[in-house]
Design an enzyme around this catalytic site. Structure first.
Site, PDB file in Angstrom:
ATOM      1  N   SER A  94       0.805  -1.318   0.077  1.00  0.00           N
ATOM      2  CA  SER A  94      -0.022   0.032  -0.042  1.00  0.00           C
ATOM      3  C   SER A  94       0.726   1.209   0.036  1.00  0.00           C
ATOM      4  CB  SER A  94      -1.018  -0.133   1.140  1.00  0.00           C
ATOM      5  OG  SER A  94      -1.946   1.053   1.138  1.00  0.00           O
ATOM      6  N   ASP A 237      -2.025   6.260  -3.683  1.00  0.00           N
ATOM      7  CA  ASP A 237      -0.880   5.506  -2.784  1.00  0.00           C
ATOM      8  C   ASP A 237      -0.465   4.146  -3.886  1.00  0.00           C
ATOM      9  OD1 ASP A 237      -3.387   4.089  -2.622  1.00  0.00           O
ATOM     10  OD2 ASP A 237      -2.557   3.158  -0.543  1.00  0.00           O
ATOM     11  N   ASP A 239      -1.057   1.257  -4.015  1.00  0.00           N
ATOM     12  CA  ASP A 239      -1.718   0.193  -4.692  1.00  0.00           C
ATOM     13  C   ASP A 239      -3.165   1.011  -5.088  1.00  0.00           C
ATOM     14  OD1 ASP A 239      -2.717   0.627  -1.965  1.00  0.00           O
ATOM     15  OD2 ASP A 239      -3.645  -1.495  -1.818  1.00  0.00           O
ATOM     16  N   ASP A 241      -5.584   2.343  -3.826  1.00  0.00           N
ATOM     17  CA  ASP A 241      -7.025   2.302  -3.230  1.00  0.00           C
ATOM     18  C   ASP A 241      -7.229   3.887  -2.594  1.00  0.00           C
ATOM     19  OD1 ASP A 241      -5.424   2.092  -1.093  1.00  0.00           O
ATOM     20  OD2 ASP A 241      -6.427   0.478   0.041  1.00  0.00           O
TER      21      ASP A 241
HETATM   22 MG    MG Z   1      -3.500   1.372  -0.132  1.00  0.00          MG
END
Ligand code: MG
Length: 454
Positions: A94, A237, A239, A241
């Protein structure tokens, strides 16, 4: 739970998080999952391929066919899970620094595993009890080339394309060399935006900035907004999300303010929104203005998702939820954080107003944070006892699920020990000036006195 924290498993890759460890996690997950197949996906980290190979090997050893999705945002992998009905091992750390990696487990419904399901995986992992397949029953590998394209198509179908295209926006985008580099530029172009980018080549060394979308890492995005006269800046960020925004002047906008703006657009009378105990007064005010309930959970998106699941079982409508770090959920769409979807929902708000106008009602709030260090367990306990005493005497609504939060209507204060450092934190926020600092000082003094007497 010992292995899976509130955001899965994280560690420095190849030291704490080794290929052998990821292999065992996959063996445990493959043992627990009653599926014929599972998918493996990753973000752009240098160690992603190595660890994804370990995960794929472990799943195949338990007899599951393995769908290899390659690099894709976590929400893209969750979309795949829901569409195909297969669980996913997502290899990502992340927002953590480049040397980290991690594992997140997603169920066949596209939602991260519940605590109960994670505990079942963890039991197998710690006991090393894996149901491995015989040689002729081991899983086969399928390379899936279309997961990113299908994710973008699904996003396009889920948002108001016409409104966004009509707004004729220039979007400055900083996917931070992460998985969103491969999806978000295409997505926003297909929405009819002019897209300018920085840090948009996938690169696990993260040469332009660290994966965490905090103001100190996003100065280039502010400059890009100004240089291209963009209408809005968007950062993800690692990844993708999460989504963090800059206004048309290239100024960082607080995640709490953009969450409040998104919530104000979606919340109706009788709805419920969910956030963590450090939730901003801005969301408190938005919930009240829209006659919606606000439910608070311990900090961390897993806790928020667990609470939304409970509310869904009780037939409550939760149109929007999340935290001020850019992690927003729109559960009518999917019970998952999705940076691209969140950003598109924000773009919808720019049809009638500039970005700074959209968050203007949520300006002028005062935030204070004070840290009190402790040197012994006695000092820590004395401070928490003082917080409990203060809470019992305060003319405020208490919440004690994670520290002591006191809501006064126009302001709140929270006392909470840090999970990683020997400090007790005091947070306060108020609608107007000076009130939060006065509240925080009163609580700080009470805790400091107790510490001195310990
Ligand atoms: Mg994330």
């Amino acid at each position: 739970m010992k292995v899976f924290g509130s955001s899965g498993v994280r560690g420095v890759a190849n030291e704490e998080l080794t290929p052998a460890f990821v292999h065992r996690i996959a063996l445990a997950a493959g043992t627990v999952w009653s599926a014929d197949a599972a998918a493996v996906a990753r973000d752009t980290r240098t160690t992603g391929r190595m660890l994804a190979d370990s995960a794929a090997s472990g799943l195949a050893a338990t007899g599951l066919d393995v769908h290899r999705l390659g690099v894709i945002p976590t929400p893209g992998a969750q979309a795949y899970a829901e569409r195909e009905g297969v669980p996913v091992v997502m290899v990502t750390a992340s927002h953590n620094p480049p040397e980290y990696n991690g594992v997140k487990l997603v169920g066949a419904d596209g939602v991260e595993l519940s605590r109960d399901a994670l505990e079942r995986v963890e039991e197998r992992l710690l006991a090393e009890q894996f149901d491995t397949a015989t040689w002729d029953e081991t899983g086969e590998t399928v390379v899936v080339e279309s997961a990113r394209r299908r994710y973008i198509e699904e996003l396009l179908a889920a948002v108001d394309r016409e409104t966004i295209a009509d707004a004729d926006l220039t979007v400055a985008l900083d996917p931070g060399h992460g998985a969103g580099s491969l999806t978000s530029p295409t997505f926003f172009r297909k929405l009819g935006c002019r897209v300018v980018t920085v840090n948009a080549q996938p690169d696990g060394h993260f040469p332009g900035r660290d994966p965490e979308p905090v103001p100190g890492n996003l100065e280039d995005l502010g400059r890009l907004v100004r240089a291209t006269e963009a209408d809005v800046g968007i950062a993800h960020d690692g990844d993708a999300d999460r989504a963090i925004f800059f206004d048309e002047h290239g100024e960082y906008m607080e995640g709490d303010a953009t969450l409040a703006a998104l919530a104000a657009a979606d919340l109706g009378s009788g709805d419920t929104t969910v956030s963590a105990v450090n939730v901003s007064q801005r969301l408190v005010d938005v919930a009240e203005a829209n006659e919606a309930a606000l439910d608070l959970t311990p900090i961390g998106s897993t806790n928020i998702i667990t609470r939304i699941r409970e509310l869904h079982r009780a037939d409550e409508h939760v149109p929007v939820a999340g935290e001020g770090n850019g992690g927003v959920l729109f559960p009518d769409y999917r019970l998952a954080r999705d940076g691209a979807y969140t950003a598109a929902r924000f773009l919808e708000l720019l049809a009638d107003a500039t970005a700074s106008e959209v968050v203007d009602p949520y300006d002028g709030y005062e935030n204070v944070r004070v840290n009190l260090e402790y040197e012994s367990e006695d000092e820590r306990e004395a401070m928490l006892a003082a917080a409990e005493q203060y809470a019992s005497e305060a003319d405020a609504q208490p919440t004690t699920i994670d520290g002591y939060r006191l809501d006064y209507g126009d302001a709140w204060v929270l006392v909470r020990p840090s999970g990683t450092e020997p400090v007790v934190r005091v947070y306060a926020e108020a609608r107007g000036p000076d009130r939060a600092s006065a509240l925080a000082e009163e609580v700080r003094a009470a805790l400091a006195d107790a510490r001195a007497d310990a």
